[in-house]
Design a protein around this motif. Structure first.
Motif, PDB file in Angstrom:
ATOM      1  N   SER A 190       0.847  -1.188   0.000  1.00  0.00           N
ATOM      2  CA  SER A 190       0.000   0.000   0.000  1.00  0.00           C
ATOM      3  C   SER A 190       0.883   1.239   0.000  1.00  0.00           C
ATOM      4  N   LYS A 191       0.286   2.350  -0.395  1.00  0.00           N
ATOM      5  CA  LYS A 191       1.035   3.608  -0.488  1.00  0.00           C
ATOM      6  C   LYS A 191       0.063   4.751  -0.249  1.00  0.00           C
ATOM      7  N   VAL A 192       0.530   5.802   0.419  1.00  0.00           N
ATOM      8  CA  VAL A 192      -0.304   6.971   0.688  1.00  0.00           C
ATOM      9  C   VAL A 192      -0.049   8.048  -0.356  1.00  0.00           C
ATOM     10  N   ALA A 193      -1.132   8.630  -0.838  1.00  0.00           N
ATOM     11  CA  ALA A 193      -1.075   9.760  -1.769  1.00  0.00           C
ATOM     12  C   ALA A 193      -1.913  10.883  -1.166  1.00  0.00           C
ATOM     13  N   TRP A 194      -1.665  12.089  -1.612  1.00  0.00           N
ATOM     14  CA  TRP A 194      -2.417  13.248  -1.123  1.00  0.00           C
ATOM     15  C   TRP A 194      -3.143  13.921  -2.263  1.00  0.00           C
ATOM     16  N   ASP A 195      -4.416  14.229  -2.045  1.00  0.00           N
ATOM     17  CA  ASP A 195      -5.193  15.042  -2.976  1.00  0.00           C
ATOM     18  C   ASP A 195      -5.609  16.272  -2.192  1.00  0.00           C
ATOM     19  N   GLY A 196      -4.834  17.323  -2.328  1.00  0.00           N
ATOM     20  CA  GLY A 196      -5.064  18.509  -1.502  1.00  0.00           C
ATOM     21  C   GLY A 196      -4.783  18.169  -0.052  1.00  0.00           C
ATOM     22  N   ASP A 197      -5.788  18.352   0.811  1.00  0.00           N
ATOM     23  CA  ASP A 197      -5.646  18.051   2.239  1.00  0.00           C
ATOM     24  C   ASP A 197      -6.077  16.630   2.596  1.00  0.00           C
ATOM     25  N   THR A 198      -6.500  15.861   1.603  1.00  0.00           N
ATOM     26  CA  THR A 198      -7.009  14.518   1.860  1.00  0.00           C
ATOM     27  C   THR A 198      -5.926  13.469   1.652  1.00  0.00           C
ATOM     28  N   ALA A 199      -5.654  12.695   2.707  1.00  0.00           N
ATOM     29  CA  ALA A 199      -4.716  11.569   2.602  1.00  0.00           C
ATOM     30  C   ALA A 199      -5.503  10.358   2.113  1.00  0.00           C
ATOM     31  N   ILE A 200      -4.985   9.707   1.081  1.00  0.00           N
ATOM     32  CA  ILE A 200      -5.629   8.544   0.484  1.00  0.00           C
ATOM     33  C   ILE A 200      -4.632   7.401   0.499  1.00  0.00           C
ATOM     34  N   VAL A 201      -5.046   6.255   1.051  1.00  0.00           N
ATOM     35  CA  VAL A 201      -4.169   5.093   1.041  1.00  0.00           C
ATOM     36  C   VAL A 201      -4.637   4.159  -0.085  1.00  0.00           C
ATOM     37  N   VAL A 202      -3.690   3.795  -0.939  1.00  0.00           N
ATOM     38  CA  VAL A 202      -3.973   2.963  -2.113  1.00  0.00           C
ATOM     39  C   VAL A 202      -3.380   1.585  -1.886  1.00  0.00           C
ATOM     40  N   PHE A 203      -4.172   0.562  -2.170  1.00  0.00           N
ATOM     41  CA  PHE A 203      -3.785  -0.832  -1.940  1.00  0.00           C
ATOM     42  C   PHE A 203      -3.703  -1.590  -3.257  1.00  0.00           C
ATOM     43  N   ASN A 204      -2.734  -2.495  -3.341  1.00  0.00           N
ATOM     44  CA  ASN A 204      -2.695  -3.460  -4.431  1.00  0.00           C
ATOM     45  C   ASN A 204      -3.133  -4.783  -3.837  1.00  0.00           C
ATOM     46  N   TYR A 205      -4.377  -5.147  -4.110  1.00  0.00           N
ATOM     47  CA  TYR A 205      -4.907  -6.419  -3.639  1.00  0.00           C
ATOM     48  C   TYR A 205      -4.994  -7.358  -4.829  1.00  0.00           C
ATOM     49  N   ASP A 206      -4.052  -8.281  -4.895  1.00  0.00           N
ATOM     50  CA  ASP A 206      -4.031  -9.312  -5.935  1.00  0.00           C
ATOM     51  C   ASP A 206      -4.063  -8.722  -7.347  1.00  0.00           C
ATOM     52  N   GLY A 207      -3.342  -7.599  -7.528  1.00  0.00           N
ATOM     53  CA  GLY A 207      -3.252  -6.977  -8.849  1.00  0.00           C
ATOM     54  C   GLY A 207      -4.311  -5.940  -9.148  1.00  0.00           C
ATOM     55  N   ASP A 208      -5.289  -5.790  -8.261  1.00  0.00           N
ATOM     56  CA  ASP A 208      -6.312  -4.749  -8.411  1.00  0.00           C
ATOM     57  C   ASP A 208      -6.023  -3.641  -7.406  1.00  0.00           C
ATOM     58  N   PHE A 209      -6.305  -2.410  -7.805  1.00  0.00           N
ATOM     59  CA  PHE A 209      -5.991  -1.255  -6.970  1.00  0.00           C
ATOM     60  C   PHE A 209      -7.256  -0.665  -6.364  1.00  0.00           C
ATOM     61  N   TYR A 210      -7.183  -0.384  -5.062  1.00  0.00           N
ATOM     62  CA  TYR A 210      -8.301   0.190  -4.315  1.00  0.00           C
ATOM     63  C   TYR A 210      -7.771   1.356  -3.493  1.00  0.00           C
ATOM     64  N   ALA A 211      -8.637   2.342  -3.251  1.00  0.00           N
ATOM     65  CA  ALA A 211      -8.205   3.533  -2.496  1.00  0.00           C
ATOM     66  C   ALA A 211      -9.256   3.902  -1.457  1.00  0.00           C
ATOM     67  N   LEU A 212      -8.773   4.157  -0.245  1.00  0.00           N
ATOM     68  CA  LEU A 212      -9.627   4.580   0.865  1.00  0.00           C
ATOM     69  C   LEU A 212      -9.043   5.827   1.503  1.00  0.00           C
ATOM     70  N   GLU A 213      -9.901   6.601   2.149  1.00  0.00           N
ATOM     71  CA  GLU A 213      -9.387   7.722   2.925  1.00  0.00           C
ATOM     72  C   GLU A 213      -8.512   7.155   4.034  1.00  0.00           C
ATOM     73  N   ASP A 214      -7.376   7.767   4.255  1.00  0.00           N
ATOM     74  CA  ASP A 214      -6.411   7.274   5.247  1.00  0.00           C
ATOM     75  C   ASP A 214      -6.811   7.773   6.632  1.00  0.00           C
ATOM     76  N   ARG A 215      -8.026   7.349   7.067  1.00  0.00           N
ATOM     77  CA  ARG A 215      -8.555   7.824   8.345  1.00  0.00           C
ATOM     78  C   ARG A 215      -9.571   6.824   8.871  1.00  0.00           C
ATOM     79  N   CYS A 216      -9.333   6.328  10.059  1.00  0.00           N
ATOM     80  CA  CYS A 216     -10.277   5.427  10.716  1.00  0.00           C
ATOM     81  C   CYS A 216     -11.541   6.216  11.058  1.00  0.00           C
ATOM     82  N   THR A 217     -12.697   5.608  10.819  1.00  0.00           N
ATOM     83  CA  THR A 217     -13.955   6.312  11.096  1.00  0.00           C
ATOM     84  C   THR A 217     -14.345   6.257  12.575  1.00  0.00           C
ATOM     85  N   HIS A 218     -13.702   5.413  13.343  1.00  0.00           N
ATOM     86  CA  HIS A 218     -13.980   5.352  14.778  1.00  0.00           C
ATOM     87  C   HIS A 218     -13.209   6.432  15.524  1.00  0.00           C
TER      88      HIS A 218
END
Length: 106
Positions: free
Chosen positions: A18-46
């Motif tokens: 996984s790798k973190v990228a920034w879009d403005g003030d938003t941190a986004i963590v990008v994952f390579n899961y079995d060759g497919d790429f997914y991105a989530l906000e890098d922030r726990c909702t709890h």
């Protein structure tokens, strides 16, 4: 809607990584899961804490928040166990010109 942000070359994000990228003030963590790429906000909702600090389980497609142990599905952001109940924001990804891209489309 913001422009696409280049995360890295596809060769720099191998399956299980996984790798973190920034879009403005938003941190986004990008994952390579079995060759497919997914991105989530890098922030726990709890608890407002960075998910990227926790372990990415590439077999289960989950990321665990190190603060309280909540796990989230990296494919859709849903919370899998308490204390988190709210899903993490998911972002679009694409592969173009040998690179992984994401954007904050909120």
């Amino acid at each position: 809607m913001s422009d696409w942000v280049r995360v890295c070359a596809t060769s720099e994000l191998l399956p299980g990584e996984s790798k973190v990228a920034w879009d403005g003030d938003t941190a986004i963590v990008v994952f390579n899961y079995d060759g497919d790429f997914y991105a989530l906000e890098d922030r726990c909702t709890h608890e407002d804490f960075e998910l990227s600090a926790g372990p990415f389980d590439a077999e289960e497609a989950t990321i665990e928040c190190v603060l309280h142990g909540s796990k989230f599905d990296v494919r859709d952001g849903r919370a899998l166990n308490p204390p988190a109940y709210v899903p993490v924001r998911k972002f679009p990804t694409k592969v173009e010109d040998g690179a992984v891209w994401t954007r904050d489309d909120s």
